[in-house]
Design a protein around this motif. Structure first.
Motif, mmCIF file in Angstrom:
data_model
loop_
_atom_site.group_PDB
_atom_site.id
_atom_site.type_symbol
_atom_site.label_atom_id
_atom_site.label_comp_id
_atom_site.label_asym_id
_atom_site.label_seq_id
_atom_site.Cartn_x
_atom_site.Cartn_y
_atom_site.Cartn_z
ATOM 1 N N GLY A 78 0.948 -0.825 0.156
ATOM 2 C CA GLY A 78 0.153 0.211 -0.319
ATOM 3 C C GLY A 78 0.899 1.914 -0.268
ATOM 4 O O GLY A 78 1.883 1.734 0.317
ATOM 5 N N VAL A 79 0.771 2.437 -0.757
ATOM 6 C CA VAL A 79 1.334 3.678 -0.317
ATOM 7 C C VAL A 79 1.312 4.002 1.048
ATOM 8 O O VAL A 79 0.649 4.116 2.079
ATOM 9 N N THR A 80 2.422 5.325 0.989
ATOM 10 C CA THR A 80 2.933 5.801 2.241
ATOM 11 C C THR A 80 1.400 6.836 2.566
ATOM 12 O O THR A 80 0.805 7.282 1.227
ATOM 13 N N TRP A 81 1.149 7.127 2.955
ATOM 14 C CA TRP A 81 0.350 8.162 3.390
ATOM 15 C C TRP A 81 0.574 9.556 3.137
ATOM 16 O O TRP A 81 -0.618 10.525 2.313
ATOM 17 N N GLU A 134 1.729 9.494 0.022
ATOM 18 C CA GLU A 134 2.107 8.924 -1.618
ATOM 19 C C GLU A 134 0.205 9.299 -1.574
ATOM 20 O O GLU A 134 0.027 10.242 -2.566
ATOM 21 N N ALA A 135 -0.196 9.113 -0.739
ATOM 22 C CA ALA A 135 -1.714 8.977 -0.634
ATOM 23 C C ALA A 135 -2.360 10.555 -1.008
ATOM 24 O O ALA A 135 -3.224 10.878 -1.043
ATOM 25 N N ARG A 136 -1.712 10.767 -0.009
ATOM 26 C CA ARG A 136 -2.356 12.609 0.055
ATOM 27 C C ARG A 136 -1.324 13.739 -1.202
ATOM 28 O O ARG A 136 -2.787 14.417 -1.522
ATOM 29 N N LEU A 137 -0.514 13.647 -1.670
ATOM 30 C CA LEU A 137 -0.271 13.671 -2.499
ATOM 31 C C LEU A 137 -1.231 13.472 -4.212
ATOM 32 O O LEU A 137 -1.407 14.059 -4.987
ATOM 33 N N SER A 138 -1.640 12.432 -4.524
ATOM 34 C CA SER A 138 -2.847 11.906 -5.130
ATOM 35 C C SER A 138 -3.948 12.389 -4.924
ATOM 36 O O SER A 138 -4.522 12.938 -5.837
ATOM 37 N N ALA A 139 -4.640 12.570 -3.865
ATOM 38 C CA ALA A 139 -6.272 13.020 -3.203
ATOM 39 C C ALA A 139 -5.620 14.447 -3.894
ATOM 40 O O ALA A 139 -6.654 15.513 -4.080
ATOM 41 N N GLY A 140 -4.155 15.638 -3.211
ATOM 42 C CA GLY A 140 -4.384 16.908 -3.684
ATOM 43 C C GLY A 140 -4.553 17.418 -4.974
ATOM 44 O O GLY A 140 -4.838 18.237 -5.219
ATOM 45 N N ALA A 141 -3.801 16.246 -6.122
ATOM 46 C CA ALA A 141 -4.292 16.294 -7.100
ATOM 47 C C ALA A 141 -5.075 16.685 -7.913
ATOM 48 O O ALA A 141 -6.090 17.460 -8.347
ATOM 49 N N VAL A 168 -18.790 12.170 -6.075
ATOM 50 C CA VAL A 168 -17.374 12.724 -6.269
ATOM 51 C C VAL A 168 -17.226 14.038 -5.655
ATOM 52 O O VAL A 168 -16.159 14.347 -5.047
ATOM 53 N N TYR A 169 -18.208 14.777 -5.883
ATOM 54 C CA TYR A 169 -18.420 16.411 -5.595
ATOM 55 C C TYR A 169 -17.938 16.863 -4.191
ATOM 56 O O TYR A 169 -17.452 16.989 -3.357
ATOM 57 N N TYR A 170 -19.021 15.228 -3.163
ATOM 58 C CA TYR A 170 -18.612 15.225 -1.888
ATOM 59 C C TYR A 170 -17.382 14.226 -1.971
ATOM 60 O O TYR A 170 -17.295 14.839 -0.450
ATOM 61 N N LEU A 171 -16.946 13.136 -2.166
ATOM 62 C CA LEU A 171 -16.120 13.111 -1.763
ATOM 63 C C LEU A 171 -14.634 14.038 -1.820
ATOM 64 O O LEU A 171 -13.565 13.881 -0.723
ATOM 65 N N GLY A 172 -14.735 14.359 -3.607
ATOM 66 C CA GLY A 172 -12.996 15.378 -3.707
ATOM 67 C C GLY A 172 -13.548 16.381 -3.408
ATOM 68 O O GLY A 172 -12.273 16.790 -3.110
ATOM 69 N N GLY A 190 -7.659 9.339 2.848
ATOM 70 C CA GLY A 190 -7.181 7.747 3.637
ATOM 71 C C GLY A 190 -8.273 6.536 2.555
ATOM 72 O O GLY A 190 -8.359 5.590 2.643
ATOM 73 N N VAL A 191 -9.443 7.094 1.815
ATOM 74 C CA VAL A 191 -9.989 6.251 1.085
ATOM 75 C C VAL A 191 -8.769 6.281 -0.432
ATOM 76 O O VAL A 191 -8.471 4.566 0.201
ATOM 77 N N LEU A 192 -8.590 6.444 -0.792
ATOM 78 C CA LEU A 192 -6.785 6.165 -1.457
ATOM 79 C C LEU A 192 -5.793 5.221 -0.853
ATOM 80 O O LEU A 192 -5.234 4.310 -1.178
ATOM 81 N N TRP A 193 -5.671 6.115 0.545
ATOM 82 C CA TRP A 193 -4.971 4.992 1.629
ATOM 83 C C TRP A 193 -4.692 3.854 1.586
ATOM 84 O O TRP A 193 -4.126 2.335 1.251
ATOM 85 N N VAL A 194 -6.677 3.287 2.398
ATOM 86 C CA VAL A 194 -7.027 2.014 1.745
ATOM 87 C C VAL A 194 -7.281 1.045 1.018
ATOM 88 O O VAL A 194 -6.757 0.105 0.815
#
Length: 304
Positions: free
Chosen positions: A206-209, A211-218, A238-242, A252-256
């Motif tokens: 699994g990715v690190t937190w 890495e997940a934060r960068l993907s989510a931030g992007a 998607v609006y509510y989640l992202g 957290g979703v990406l990390w899991v």
């Protein structure tokens, strides 16, 4: 009830194109697949699309289909369905599509963030139909294994008429009038998810937190760009989640997600990486300035 037979060309002999062909042929339509290389050779050798119900199944069915190496623009096609990726669109293909009869509609099934005007301006907006296939499809031992999704994200299409035709061919789909907003939203979401999945596959865990934060931030940066370009974030989930939720939620979703073995061990990961990088380039190319895509550019640089 008799089928109103349509003459359809499918450009792309991959698993998605073959899946559409199987359903449309069984519904009574005249279908030709346009392919190249080994996939075209397989269709010609087998005399059609070989398919089975699951990876482990031994029983294989054959759906006869015409397979050719190039699109005959003199034919009275009702529809040309494109199941190739955005980076495969080039000037020769545009020229070929433009040479088809004026009555031919052209259905694009692809991921993109770019303005759809690039297609409308060349081919005419009245001829262009936009969509996106929601399907799991791959070849196993030369046989197609596929399933069109019938819940969650469903195949979408901008034409009510073709939505009805596809639905009658047992391809579950819905009508979406604002494809520009939908495609841009989807491209950004895919960028976040696929970048995490590819990173996890490379590290075999699994990715690190971070890495997940960068993907989510992007992805959040991409959603802001969607709004800046005058489009809506759609669908609302998607609006509510992202967007509406705190940033740590999507992180957290990406990390899991990357801790699910079937995600990081998926054999399609190399294709995901190419698609993800192509989408990153598409998003960056549409941005008014580099400041709008700072995190997306940073994310892309980690894979090139």
């Amino acid at each position: 009830m008799a089928v109103d037979e349509k003459k359809i060309a499918i450009v792309g002999a991959g698993p998605v194109g073959c899946a559409f062909a199987v359903h449309l042929i069984k519904a009574g339509h005249d279908v030709t697949i346009v392919g190249r290389g080994q996939r075209l050779a397989n269709l010609e050798t087998n005399g059609g699309v070989l398919a089975k119900k699951s990876e482990k199944a031994t029983e294989i069915a054959k759906t006869p289909v015409k397979a050719v190496g190039s699109l005959d623009t003199a034919q009275p096609w009702d529809l040309v369905l494109l199941t190739i990726t955005e980076h495969q669109f080039d000037e020769p293909l545009f020229a070929t599509l433009k040479a088809c009869p004026k009555t031919t509609e052209i259905l694009f099934m692809f991921n993109t963030f770019a303005s759809l005007d690039k297609y409308f301006d060349v081919l005419g907006k009245e001829r262009c139909v936009m969509g996106f296939p929601s399907i799991t499809a791959s070849f196993h031992d030369g046989a197609l294994v596929h399933q069109f999704l019938s819940f969650g994200q469903i195949t979408i299409i901008s034409s009510p008429e073709w939505r009805a035709i596809f639905s009658s061919a047992k391809i579950t789909c819905v009508h979406e009038p604002d494809m520009q907003s939908w495609l841009r939203t989807h491209a950004v979401m895919v960028l976040g998810v696929m970048s995490s999945a590819v990173a996890a596959a490379k590290r075999k865990s699994g990715v690190t937190w971070a890495e997940a934060r960068l993907s989510a931030g992007a992805a959040r940066e991409g959603f802001a760009l969607v709004k800046k370009l005058g489009n809506d974030i759609t669908p609302k989930l998607v609006y509510y989640l992202g967007v509406a939720a705190p940033s740590f939620v999507f992180t957290g979703v990406l990390w899991v997600l990357t801790r699910v073995p079937s995600i990081r061990n998926n054999p399609q990961v190399p294709n995901w990486e190419r698609e993800m990088l192509g989408l990153a380039e598409s998003i960056i190319g549409a941005a008014p300035s580099g400041d709008d895509v700072r995190l997306i550019s940073q994310l892309r640089s980690k894979f090139v």
